[in-house]
Enzyme design. Structure first.
Site, PDB file in Angstrom:
ATOM      1  N   ARG A 121       0.805  -1.221   0.000  1.00 34.21           N
ATOM      2  CA  ARG A 121       0.000   0.000   0.000  1.00 34.21           C
ATOM      3  C   ARG A 121       0.847   1.285   0.000  1.00 34.21           C
ATOM      4  NH1 ARG A 121      -3.466  -2.275   4.989  1.00 34.21           N
ATOM      5  NH2 ARG A 121      -1.544  -3.490   5.158  1.00 34.21           N
ATOM      6  N   THR A 143       1.165 -12.531   9.458  1.00 35.21           N
ATOM      7  CA  THR A 143       1.894 -12.152  10.675  1.00 35.21           C
ATOM      8  C   THR A 143       2.114 -13.348  11.612  1.00 35.21           C
ATOM      9  OG1 THR A 143      -0.236 -11.378  11.527  1.00 35.21           O
ATOM     10  CG2 THR A 143       1.249  -9.705  10.679  1.00 35.21           C
ATOM     11  N   ASN A 192       0.575   2.139   6.818  1.00 31.23           N
ATOM     12  CA  ASN A 192       0.363   1.269   5.659  1.00 31.23           C
ATOM     13  C   ASN A 192       0.474   2.036   4.351  1.00 31.23           C
ATOM     14  OD1 ASN A 192      -0.092  -0.949   7.322  1.00 31.23           O
ATOM     15  ND2 ASN A 192      -2.246  -0.408   7.557  1.00 31.23           N
ATOM     16  N   LYS A 238      34.230  23.446   0.633  1.00 30.51           N
ATOM     17  CA  LYS A 238      34.239  21.981   0.573  1.00 30.51           C
ATOM     18  C   LYS A 238      35.588  21.451   1.018  1.00 30.51           C
ATOM     19  CE  LYS A 238      35.950  19.281  -2.122  1.00 30.51           C
ATOM     20  NZ  LYS A 238      36.608  18.620  -3.252  1.00 30.51           N
ATOM     21  N   ALA A 295      44.135  42.172  -6.386  1.00 29.34           N
ATOM     22  CA  ALA A 295      42.825  41.842  -6.964  1.00 29.34           C
ATOM     23  C   ALA A 295      42.986  41.413  -8.416  1.00 29.34           C
ATOM     24  CB  ALA A 295      41.913  43.061  -6.873  1.00 29.34           C
ATOM     25  N   ARG A 323      48.394  39.695 -13.218  1.00 29.67           N
ATOM     26  CA  ARG A 323      47.334  40.083 -14.147  1.00 29.67           C
ATOM     27  C   ARG A 323      47.977  40.963 -15.208  1.00 29.67           C
ATOM     28  NH1 ARG A 323      45.213  43.973  -9.420  1.00 29.67           N
ATOM     29  NH2 ARG A 323      46.425  45.808  -9.971  1.00 29.67           N
TER      30      ARG A 323
HETATM   31  C1  UD1 Z   1      -2.020  -5.846  11.453  1.00 31.86           C
HETATM   32  C2  UD1 Z   1      -2.965  -6.702  12.287  1.00 31.86           C
HETATM   33  C3  UD1 Z   1      -4.188  -5.876  12.656  1.00 31.86           C
HETATM   34  C4  UD1 Z   1      -3.768  -4.634  13.403  1.00 31.86           C
HETATM   35  C5  UD1 Z   1      -2.704  -3.839  12.619  1.00 31.86           C
HETATM   36  C6  UD1 Z   1      -2.127  -2.754  13.516  1.00 31.86           C
HETATM   37  C7  UD1 Z   1      -2.686  -8.983  11.467  1.00 31.86           C
HETATM   38  C8  UD1 Z   1      -3.255 -10.075  10.622  1.00 31.86           C
HETATM   39  N1  UD1 Z   1      -3.369  -7.842  11.505  1.00 31.86           N
HETATM   40  O1  UD1 Z   1      -2.702  -5.513  10.264  1.00 31.86           O
HETATM   41  O2  UD1 Z   1      -5.073  -6.654  13.477  1.00 31.86           O
HETATM   42  O3  UD1 Z   1      -4.894  -3.828  13.676  1.00 31.86           O
HETATM   43  O4  UD1 Z   1      -1.616  -4.684  12.212  1.00 31.86           O
HETATM   44  O5  UD1 Z   1      -1.258  -1.900  12.805  1.00 31.86           O
HETATM   45  O6  UD1 Z   1      -1.682  -9.199  12.108  1.00 31.86           O
HETATM   46  N2  UD1 Z   1       4.612  -8.877   8.189  1.00 31.86           N
HETATM   47  C9  UD1 Z   1       5.587  -9.855   8.104  1.00 31.86           C
HETATM   48  N3  UD1 Z   1       5.333 -10.987   7.432  1.00 31.86           N
HETATM   49  C10 UD1 Z   1       4.113 -11.251   6.866  1.00 31.86           C
HETATM   50  C11 UD1 Z   1       3.109 -10.260   6.956  1.00 31.86           C
HETATM   51  C12 UD1 Z   1       3.392  -9.088   7.629  1.00 31.86           C
HETATM   52  O7  UD1 Z   1       6.691  -9.666   8.626  1.00 31.86           O
HETATM   53  O8  UD1 Z   1       3.969 -12.339   6.293  1.00 31.86           O
HETATM   54  C13 UD1 Z   1       4.912  -7.622   8.910  1.00 31.86           C
HETATM   55  C14 UD1 Z   1       4.825  -6.381   8.044  1.00 31.86           C
HETATM   56  O9  UD1 Z   1       6.092  -6.079   7.473  1.00 31.86           O
HETATM   57  C15 UD1 Z   1       4.369  -5.310   9.031  1.00 31.86           C
HETATM   58  C16 UD1 Z   1       3.628  -6.096  10.114  1.00 31.86           C
HETATM   59  O10 UD1 Z   1       3.960  -7.453   9.931  1.00 31.86           O
HETATM   60  O11 UD1 Z   1       5.463  -4.630   9.616  1.00 31.86           O
HETATM   61  C17 UD1 Z   1       2.108  -5.928  10.026  1.00 31.86           C
HETATM   62  O12 UD1 Z   1       1.676  -6.331   8.726  1.00 31.86           O
HETATM   63  P1  UD1 Z   1       0.588  -5.515   7.909  1.00 31.86           P
HETATM   64  O13 UD1 Z   1       0.375  -6.173   6.633  1.00 31.86           O
HETATM   65  O14 UD1 Z   1       0.930  -4.069   7.919  1.00 31.86           O
HETATM   66  O15 UD1 Z   1      -0.685  -5.766   8.843  1.00 31.86           O
HETATM   67  P2  UD1 Z   1      -1.991  -4.864   8.950  1.00 31.86           P
HETATM   68  O16 UD1 Z   1      -2.875  -5.152   7.808  1.00 31.86           O
HETATM   69  O17 UD1 Z   1      -1.650  -3.458   9.218  1.00 31.86           O
HETATM   70 CA    CA Z   2       0.253  -2.358   9.285  1.00 30.54          CA
END
Ligand code: UD1
Ligand code: CA
Length: 459
Positions: free
Chosen positions: A16, A79, A228, A351, A423, A440
């Site tokens: 996003r 996550t 995001n 510099k 100068a 000069r």
């Molecule tokens: C997530 C939460 C949501 C919460 C929000 C808060 C989940 C499913 N949802 O949503 O409930 O309200 O954060 O900000 O957890 N990431 C990984 N590996 C992955 C997927 C994500 O490391 O496979 C990391 C991303 O880099 C990011 C973080 O996890 O830093 C959160 O992922 P993101 O996709 O931003 O989750 P949200 O949709 O914001």
């Molecule tokens: Ca997020």
């Protein structure tokens, strides 16, 4: 106190954001967001910190350095799947694990500390950090049962009916009993709208087993902002700016217009410094007491001495002494060192040069690869001719020398102590101490020549 571990989720691409740059590397006030998270976590006593990296792992790890171990999540399956990647390093440990998203850079060390304290006091299996959001869209919603206990978390995209009206959101930060976390993660499925393994499902799983699940609600939603997209990034920048600026003002720094003053998190400013609007101060800059910066000045990685004044100018990676005047409209490029009470006036570029105490370059000059002594006066329009298209050469100007206006000093060349350069000279040979050098063409005046030309008849 139980052992404490931290897992930071930083493997996502950040679709996003619509960016080539991986999401967690987008800077907030000059510092990548994941680094803000790590810096705040460092204020809590932890036994181990693990960052889950994936997209841009190499680049992300450059910014993490030695502060945290790193584990690769090869495919981003959600996550919950991300946290599971830390299983080998953590599964046998007794203690509490805090899980934090790499895209929530505003949460403070105090809040992490309060979450740990609440979790340990409640003796809970899991505690989720929640907040009431004025506009909860995009966030996971905290669904409570009729005893007001947290029952489960539902993602925005999976929410239906009244769930969408819930304004208590999951901030993406949790404390878990470490062993319970990894056990429950194996029961998380990807049967949801996004086809991902959701970490928040662990909350529902533990609750359904009658384990104690708690919520710690912070009153400060602003702090929990998840970034995001670029709209949220700009909001984070604004909040962080306000936080940093207020801390400086409380320390005795005057900001004429804090809304239009941008100070990075690593900048040190002593009291009674005055900062005018439009100033951007970045990197590891130190500004000593009584200095005055701006308006419209950019300073990156510099030391600015006591009572120095820098107006409408740019300075990078340089050392500026005490009571120095710079600007308006000057450019101090890397590796410049300006002595005490020196003056760099308007339209001057410096510099990789050192300028001694009380030396002056008041107007329209280029000083590059030069070693300038104390009490030297460099007249308007002087140029150190340092580059032959291939190599750079040094100009040395010794103490008390006086360089007349519009001179070229063709390096390598030395102007001796106390000498004068007339100068308009183009100096190609060393000037000895105490000499006057004129290089000069001699002036010739042809009397009456002008009217003779004017009166010539046209053919
Ligand atoms: C997530 C939460 C949501 C919460 C929000 C808060 C989940 C499913 N949802 O949503 O409930 O309200 O954060 O900000 O957890 N990431 C990984 N590996 C992955 C997927 C994500 O490391 O496979 C990391 C991303 O880099 C990011 C973080 O996890 O830093 C959160 O992922 P993101 O996709 O931003 O989750 P949200 O949709 O914001
Ligand atoms: Ca997020």
């Amino acid at each position: 106190m139980a052992n404490r571990y931290a897992v930071i989720l930083a493997a996502g691409q950040g679709t996003r954001m619509k960016s080539k740059l991986y999401k967690v590397l987008h800077p907030v006030l000059g510092r990548p967001m994941v680094q803000h998270v790590i810096e705040q976590l460092k204020t809590v006593k932890l036994d181990k910190m693990i960052t889950i990296v994936g997209h841009g792992a190499e680049k992300v790890s450059e910014h993490i350095g030695n502060d945290s171990q790193m584990v690769l999540q090869e495919e981003q399956l959600g996550t919950g799947h991300a946290v599971l990647q830390a299983e080998d390093l953590l599964k046998d440990k007794d203690g509490t694990t805090i899980v934090v998203c790499g895209d929530t850079p505003l949460i403070t060390g105090e809040t992490y500390q309060a979450l740990f304290a609440h979790h340990e006091q409640e003796d809970a299996m899991a505690t989720v950090l929640t907040a009431k959001a004025p506009d909860p869209s995009g966030y996971g919603r905290v669904i409570r049962n009729d005893r007001n206990e947290v029952e489960r978390i539902v993602e925005h995209k999976d929410a239906v009916g009244s769930e969408l009206q819930v304004d208590e959101i999951n901030t993406g930060t949790y404390c878990f009993d470490n062993k319970a976390l990894f056990e429950a993660l194996h029961h998380v499925s990807n049967d949801n709208v996004q086809g991902e393994y959701y970490l928040p499902d662990v909350i529902g799983i533990l609750q359904s087993r009658n384990e104690k699940v708690s919520a710690f609600q912070t009153s400060d939603f602003e702090e929990t902002l998840g970034i995001n997209d670029r709209v949220a990034l700009a909001q984070a920048e604004k909040t962080m700016k306000k936080r940093i600026n207020e801390a400086h003002m409380r320390n005795g720094v005057t900001l004429i217009d804090p809304d239009h003053t941008y100070i990075g998190p690593d900048v040190v400013i002593e009291q009674d410094v005055l900062i005018h609007p439009g100033s951007v101060i970045k990197g590891e800059t130190t500004i000593r007491t009584d200095a005055e910066i701006g308006p419209h000045t950019e300073i990156d990685n510099c030391y600015i001495g006591r009572a120095s004044v820098i107006k409408q100018s740019v300075a990078r990676e340089s050392h500026i002494g005490n009571r120095v005047q710079v600007g308006p409209f000057s450019h101090i490029r890397p590796e410049a060192s300006i002595g005490n009470e020196a003056k760099i006036g308007n339209f001057v570029e410096v510099k990789k040069s050192s300028l001694g105490d009380k030396s002056k370059v008041p107007h329209l000059s280029y000083i590059g690869d030069a070693d300038v002594g104390n009490n030297v006066n460099i007249g308007c329009g002087t140029i150190t001719v340092n580059y032959d298209g291939k190599n750079k050469y040094l100009t040395t100007i010794e103490d008390d020398a006086f360089i007349g206006c519009n001179s070229n000093l063709v390096a390598p060349v030395t102007v001796g102590k106390g000498s004068f350069v007339a100068a308009g000279s183009t100096i190609t040979k060393d000037v000895p101490e105490d000499a006057l050098s004129i290089a000069r063409a001699r002036q010739a005046n042809k009397e009456g020549y002008a009217s003779r030309i004017k009166n010539q008849k046209k053919d």
